[in-house]
Design an enzyme around this catalytic site. Structure first.
Site, short mmCIF file in Angstrom:
data_model
loop_
_atom_site.label_atom_id
_atom_site.label_comp_id
_atom_site.label_asym_id
_atom_site.label_seq_id
_atom_site.Cartn_x
_atom_site.Cartn_y
_atom_site.Cartn_z
N ASP A 151 0.87 -1.18 0.00
CA ASP A 151 0.00 0.00 0.00
C ASP A 151 0.90 1.22 0.00
O ASP A 151 1.58 1.51 0.99
CB ASP A 151 -0.91 0.00 1.23
CG ASP A 151 -1.64 1.34 1.40
OD1 ASP A 151 -1.93 1.98 0.38
OD2 ASP A 151 -1.90 1.72 2.56
N ILE A 152 0.94 1.95 -1.11
CA ILE A 152 1.80 3.11 -1.24
C ILE A 152 0.94 4.36 -1.22
O ILE A 152 0.22 4.67 -2.18
CB ILE A 152 2.65 3.05 -2.52
CG1 ILE A 152 3.40 1.72 -2.57
CG2 ILE A 152 3.63 4.21 -2.56
CD1 ILE A 152 4.14 1.46 -3.86
N ASN A 190 0.46 8.65 0.12
CA ASN A 190 1.15 9.93 -0.13
C ASN A 190 2.34 10.14 0.78
O ASN A 190 3.28 10.85 0.43
CB ASN A 190 0.16 11.09 0.01
CG ASN A 190 -0.84 11.12 -1.12
OD1 ASN A 190 -0.48 11.08 -2.28
ND2 ASN A 190 -2.13 11.19 -0.77
N TYR A 220 -18.26 7.92 -8.01
CA TYR A 220 -17.62 9.08 -8.62
C TYR A 220 -18.03 9.21 -10.08
O TYR A 220 -18.17 8.21 -10.79
CB TYR A 220 -16.09 8.95 -8.52
CG TYR A 220 -15.47 9.67 -7.35
CD1 TYR A 220 -16.14 9.78 -6.14
CD2 TYR A 220 -14.20 10.23 -7.44
CE1 TYR A 220 -15.57 10.43 -5.06
CE2 TYR A 220 -13.62 10.89 -6.37
CZ TYR A 220 -14.30 11.00 -5.18
OH TYR A 220 -13.73 11.65 -4.12
N ILE A 278 -7.54 4.85 -4.86
CA ILE A 278 -7.64 3.40 -4.82
C ILE A 278 -7.72 2.89 -3.39
O ILE A 278 -8.38 1.87 -3.12
CB ILE A 278 -6.44 2.75 -5.57
CG1 ILE A 278 -6.59 1.23 -5.63
CG2 ILE A 278 -5.12 3.14 -4.93
CD1 ILE A 278 -7.82 0.74 -6.37
N ASP A 279 -7.10 3.59 -2.45
CA ASP A 279 -7.17 3.15 -1.05
C ASP A 279 -8.60 3.20 -0.54
O ASP A 279 -9.08 2.27 0.12
CB ASP A 279 -6.24 3.98 -0.17
CG ASP A 279 -6.40 5.48 -0.36
OD1 ASP A 279 -7.06 5.93 -1.32
OD2 ASP A 279 -5.85 6.24 0.47
#
Length: 247
Positions: free
Chosen positions: A7-8, A10, A95, A103-104
Site C-alpha cells: 500500500d503506497i 502519499n 464518482y 484506490i485506497d
C-alpha cells in the site's frame, strides 16, 4: 504460498507478507516523497522470502508507479496493481470519473460493502480523514478532511505569536488554555462532522487507520467497528474476484 501486498500512500509505504491468508510480517515506513527509494531498500529482504505474487495499491502518479513496477519486476513474479473501476464485484463507484477516486478508499469500501441490504459508512483515520458512504453495493461518494495533525500544523503555520506544542487530543471539553482549546476544538470539529453524516442516515460505521480507536471513543453511540488492515482485506478481495487482473 507467500504473497506480498503493498500500500503506497502519499506519505507512507506499508507492506504485508501473507502465507495461506495469514499475515506473517507487516511493516510501515514514511517514504518522504521517495517511495521507490524506500522500496529499493526493501527489495533484498523481499527476494529472500520466496514471494510468489505481488498485489499493489498505489495513489502515486503514473511515472512513480512505473518506477515501482520496474523495481517489483526484479522479483520475477506476477505483479498486479489494483485500479478503481466503474463497477467491480458488483460494487458501483459513486464518482462521476471513477479514476479520480483514491484506490485506497475504493479498496476499503470494497472490503466492507458486500450486503445489498445494508448501508455503510467507512472512515479511514490516516493522513487525511476520509469518509465514504455506500447504500448496499452502490458507493455514494464521500468526504475528505484534514486529519487532526494536519489541522494543527496549518494553525501553527498561519497563526502569529501563538505556539502550539504537541498535546493529547484527549477530550471534547472547552479548553481552559490555548493548547487545549486548539486540540479539543480540532477533535470536536472532526467528530461533529462524522456525526452530521451519520445523523442524516443511519449506517454501519466502520473505522480504520491509526486514529480509529480515538474516534471510536467519541462515536460509541453509533456502535463503530474497528477494522485493522482493512486495505489489505480490500486488496485480497479485489484479486480473489479476478486473479488475472492486469494494470
Amino acid at each position: 504460498m507467500k504473497k506480498l501486498w503493498l500500500d503506497i500512500g502519499n506519505t507512507r509505504l506499508k507492506y504485508w507478507i501473507t502465507q495461506d491468508n495469514n499475515i506473517i510480517e507487516h511493516g510501515a515506513e514514511m517514504h518522504l516523497q521517495s517511495p521507490a527509494d524506500l522500496l529499493l531498500g526493501l527489495m533484498q529482504h523481499f527476494k529472500k522470502l520466496n514471494i510468489q505474487s505481488v498485489g499493489v495499491s498505489s495513489v502515486l502518479d503514473l511515472e512513480s508507479n512505473q518506477r515501482i513496477r520496474k523495481l517489483l519486476n526484479r522479483l520475477k513474479v506476477p505483479v498486479i496493481c489494483a485500479q478503481v473501476q466503474a463497477e467491480y464485484a458488483g460494487l458501483q463507484c459513486g464518482y462521476d470519473v471513477p479514476q479520480q477516486l483514491g484506490i485506497d478508499r475504493w479498496l476499503q469500501v470494497l472490503a466492507v460493502a458486500k450486503d445489498p441490504h445494508k448501508k455503510y459508512c467507512v472512515i479511514s483515520c490516516g493522513t487525511a480523514l476520509t469518509i465514504d458512504l455506500a447504500d448496499g453495493l452502490q458507493h455514494l461518494g464521500g468526504y475528505i478532511l484534514p486529519n487532526l495533525y494536519l489541522q494543527r500544523d496549518a494553525l501553527i503555520q498561519n497563526t502569529k505569536g501563538i505556539k502550539i506544542p504537541d498535546a493529547a487530543f484527549d477530550n471534547l471539553n472547552p479548553g481552559r488554555n490555548t493548547i487545549d482549546a486548539v486540540h479539543h476544538g480540532i477533535l470536536l470539529g472532526l467528530v461533529s462532522s462524522i456525526e452530521k453524516v451519520l445523523q442524516s442516515s443511519p449506517r454501519e460505521l466502520v473505522l480504520t487507520g491509526g486514529d480509529a480507536p480515538l474516534f471510536a471513543e467519541y462515536l460509541k453511540a453509533y456502535q463503530p467497528r474497528i477494522e485493522h488492515d482493512l486495505l489489505l482485506k480490500g486488496l485480497q478481495y479485489f484479486f480473489a474476484q479476478h486473479p488475472d487482473s492486469t494494470v
